[in-house]
Design a protein around this motif. Structure first.
Motif, PDB file in Angstrom:
ATOM      1  N   LYS A  98     -35.205 -18.862 -25.242  1.00  0.00           N
ATOM      2  CA  LYS A  98     -36.104 -20.175 -24.875  1.00  0.00           C
ATOM      3  C   LYS A  98     -36.417 -21.886 -25.951  1.00  0.00           C
ATOM      4  N   GLN A  99     -36.433 -21.039 -27.574  1.00  0.00           N
ATOM      5  CA  GLN A  99     -36.563 -22.185 -28.423  1.00  0.00           C
ATOM      6  C   GLN A  99     -35.476 -22.946 -28.480  1.00  0.00           C
ATOM      7  N   THR A 100     -34.230 -22.943 -27.920  1.00  0.00           N
ATOM      8  CA  THR A 100     -32.921 -23.496 -27.672  1.00  0.00           C
ATOM      9  C   THR A 100     -32.815 -24.059 -26.633  1.00  0.00           C
ATOM     10  N   ALA A 101     -33.229 -23.795 -25.969  1.00  0.00           N
ATOM     11  CA  ALA A 101     -33.576 -24.567 -24.586  1.00  0.00           C
ATOM     12  C   ALA A 101     -34.504 -25.817 -24.948  1.00  0.00           C
ATOM     13  N   ALA A 102     -35.403 -25.274 -25.480  1.00  0.00           N
ATOM     14  CA  ALA A 102     -36.672 -26.718 -25.173  1.00  0.00           C
ATOM     15  C   ALA A 102     -35.892 -27.784 -25.787  1.00  0.00           C
ATOM     16  N   PRO A 109     -28.063 -31.777 -17.734  1.00  0.00           N
ATOM     17  CA  PRO A 109     -28.116 -30.715 -16.339  1.00  0.00           C
ATOM     18  C   PRO A 109     -29.287 -31.077 -15.705  1.00  0.00           C
ATOM     19  N   GLU A 110     -28.786 -30.609 -14.650  1.00  0.00           N
ATOM     20  CA  GLU A 110     -29.631 -30.268 -13.721  1.00  0.00           C
ATOM     21  C   GLU A 110     -30.703 -29.709 -12.912  1.00  0.00           C
ATOM     22  N   LEU A 111     -30.335 -29.030 -13.739  1.00  0.00           N
ATOM     23  CA  LEU A 111     -31.294 -27.089 -14.269  1.00  0.00           C
ATOM     24  C   LEU A 111     -30.995 -26.152 -15.677  1.00  0.00           C
ATOM     25  N   VAL A 112     -32.359 -26.075 -16.571  1.00  0.00           N
ATOM     26  CA  VAL A 112     -31.880 -25.385 -17.426  1.00  0.00           C
ATOM     27  C   VAL A 112     -32.416 -24.061 -16.990  1.00  0.00           C
ATOM     28  N   ILE A 113     -31.662 -22.801 -17.514  1.00  0.00           N
ATOM     29  CA  ILE A 113     -32.012 -22.059 -17.516  1.00  0.00           C
ATOM     30  C   ILE A 113     -31.842 -20.838 -18.749  1.00  0.00           C
ATOM     31  N   CYS A 114     -32.559 -19.760 -19.112  1.00  0.00           N
ATOM     32  CA  CYS A 114     -32.124 -19.682 -20.370  1.00  0.00           C
ATOM     33  C   CYS A 114     -32.929 -17.648 -20.638  1.00  0.00           C
ATOM     34  N   SER A 115     -32.836 -17.358 -21.547  1.00  0.00           N
ATOM     35  CA  SER A 115     -33.186 -15.792 -21.333  1.00  0.00           C
ATOM     36  C   SER A 115     -34.047 -15.895 -21.820  1.00  0.00           C
ATOM     37  N   VAL A 158     -33.963 -33.073 -26.205  1.00  0.00           N
ATOM     38  CA  VAL A 158     -33.065 -34.410 -26.767  1.00  0.00           C
ATOM     39  C   VAL A 158     -32.113 -35.367 -24.967  1.00  0.00           C
ATOM     40  N   VAL A 159     -32.058 -34.031 -24.235  1.00  0.00           N
ATOM     41  CA  VAL A 159     -30.945 -34.416 -23.216  1.00  0.00           C
ATOM     42  C   VAL A 159     -31.998 -35.368 -22.179  1.00  0.00           C
ATOM     43  N   ASN A 160     -33.808 -35.160 -22.497  1.00  0.00           N
ATOM     44  CA  ASN A 160     -34.522 -35.712 -21.635  1.00  0.00           C
ATOM     45  C   ASN A 160     -34.596 -34.775 -20.247  1.00  0.00           C
ATOM     46  N   TYR A 161     -34.930 -33.842 -20.436  1.00  0.00           N
ATOM     47  CA  TYR A 161     -34.435 -32.594 -19.208  1.00  0.00           C
ATOM     48  C   TYR A 161     -36.065 -32.690 -19.033  1.00  0.00           C
ATOM     49  N   SER A 185     -25.478 -30.201 -31.457  1.00  0.00           N
ATOM     50  CA  SER A 185     -25.537 -29.200 -29.854  1.00  0.00           C
ATOM     51  C   SER A 185     -25.882 -30.102 -28.927  1.00  0.00           C
ATOM     52  N   ALA A 186     -27.363 -30.302 -29.132  1.00  0.00           N
ATOM     53  CA  ALA A 186     -27.773 -31.256 -27.662  1.00  0.00           C
ATOM     54  C   ALA A 186     -27.093 -32.978 -27.725  1.00  0.00           C
ATOM     55  N   GLY A 187     -27.344 -33.147 -28.874  1.00  0.00           N
ATOM     56  CA  GLY A 187     -27.019 -34.698 -29.629  1.00  0.00           C
ATOM     57  C   GLY A 187     -25.379 -35.016 -28.775  1.00  0.00           C
ATOM     58  N   ALA A 188     -24.533 -33.909 -28.952  1.00  0.00           N
ATOM     59  CA  ALA A 188     -23.462 -33.886 -28.379  1.00  0.00           C
ATOM     60  C   ALA A 188     -23.246 -33.904 -27.402  1.00  0.00           C
ATOM     61  N   MET A 189     -24.452 -33.587 -26.108  1.00  0.00           N
ATOM     62  CA  MET A 189     -24.138 -33.021 -25.014  1.00  0.00           C
ATOM     63  C   MET A 189     -24.756 -33.857 -24.380  1.00  0.00           C
ATOM     64  N   LYS A 190     -25.543 -35.251 -25.011  1.00  0.00           N
ATOM     65  CA  LYS A 190     -25.968 -36.567 -24.494  1.00  0.00           C
ATOM     66  C   LYS A 190     -25.022 -37.495 -25.262  1.00  0.00           C
ATOM     67  N   ARG A 191     -24.639 -37.335 -25.456  1.00  0.00           N
ATOM     68  CA  ARG A 191     -22.955 -38.388 -25.459  1.00  0.00           C
ATOM     69  C   ARG A 191     -22.020 -38.461 -24.682  1.00  0.00           C
ATOM     70  N   LEU A 192     -22.157 -37.081 -24.614  1.00  0.00           N
ATOM     71  CA  LEU A 192     -21.306 -36.747 -23.643  1.00  0.00           C
ATOM     72  C   LEU A 192     -21.472 -36.722 -22.195  1.00  0.00           C
ATOM     73  N   GLY A 193     -22.638 -37.709 -21.939  1.00  0.00           N
ATOM     74  CA  GLY A 193     -23.100 -37.492 -20.754  1.00  0.00           C
ATOM     75  C   GLY A 193     -23.125 -36.005 -19.556  1.00  0.00           C
ATOM     76  N   ILE A 194     -23.592 -34.924 -20.604  1.00  0.00           N
ATOM     77  CA  ILE A 194     -24.200 -33.873 -19.717  1.00  0.00           C
ATOM     78  C   ILE A 194     -25.210 -33.823 -19.904  1.00  0.00           C
TER      79      ILE A 194
END
Length: 159
Positions: A56-60, A44-50, A65-68, A33-42
């Motif tokens: 937390k593992q998902t957000a990390a 994030p300016e901010l990542v917020i997680c539960s 992958v998206v260099n955040y 999913s993260a690879g697709a986000m990167k390919r789609l140019g997504i």
């Protein structure tokens, strides 16, 4: 503002891991999913997680992958499984100056947030590792527009 709502990847059973971290399949789902986000140019300016381990593992993994910057991930109880929409409203208000937010959470709260943003009782099948995008550029809650909702498998195909 684009809000990307993402459900954590598949978690281990509670009997296997009482705090339910991601399973090996969950890690694969999220990386795809993260690879697709990167390919789609997504970007994030901010990542917020539960604050739960699987979120937390998902957000990390997405951040990697998206260099955040991992250190910039914000934890919020407003994204816990049974969080009330009022907490989400406060969270949204706090970051209203941002254009692209990635919110990593759980069911049933992701469906509650989606319904709140779209102004209707909306049932969406949030699969583990799936992503929805809501455009709320008018800045008003209950006036958002669903741009897409993709399963982890669809994200994998995009990656």
């Amino acid at each position: 503002m684009n809000l990307y709502l993402m459900r954590h990847g598949e978690a281990l059973a509670e009997t296997e891991d009482p705090i339910q971290g991601l399973s090996a399949e969950g890690v694969r789902q999220v990386r795809a999913s993260a690879g697709a986000m990167k390919r789609l140019g997504i970007c994030p300016e901010l990542v917020i997680c539960s604050p739960k381990k699987r979120a937390k593992q998902t957000a990390a993994l997405v951040a990697e992958v998206v260099n955040y910057p991992y250190s910039d991930i914000v934890e919020s109880e407003a994204l816990l499984p049974k969080a009330a929409p009022e907490g989400f409203t406060e969270l949204l208000e706090k970051y209203r100056d941002r254009q692209n937010l990635l919110l990593v959470g759980h069911l049933p709260s992701l469906n509650t947030i989606l319904s709140f943003l779209l102004g209707s009782e909306t049932a969406v099948r949030f699969e583990s590792g799936g992503v929805c995008c809501i455009d709320s550029s008018n800045g008003e809650a209950r006036r958002g527009e669903l741009r897409f909702c993709l399963t982890a498998e669809q994200m994998r195909l995009l990656a």
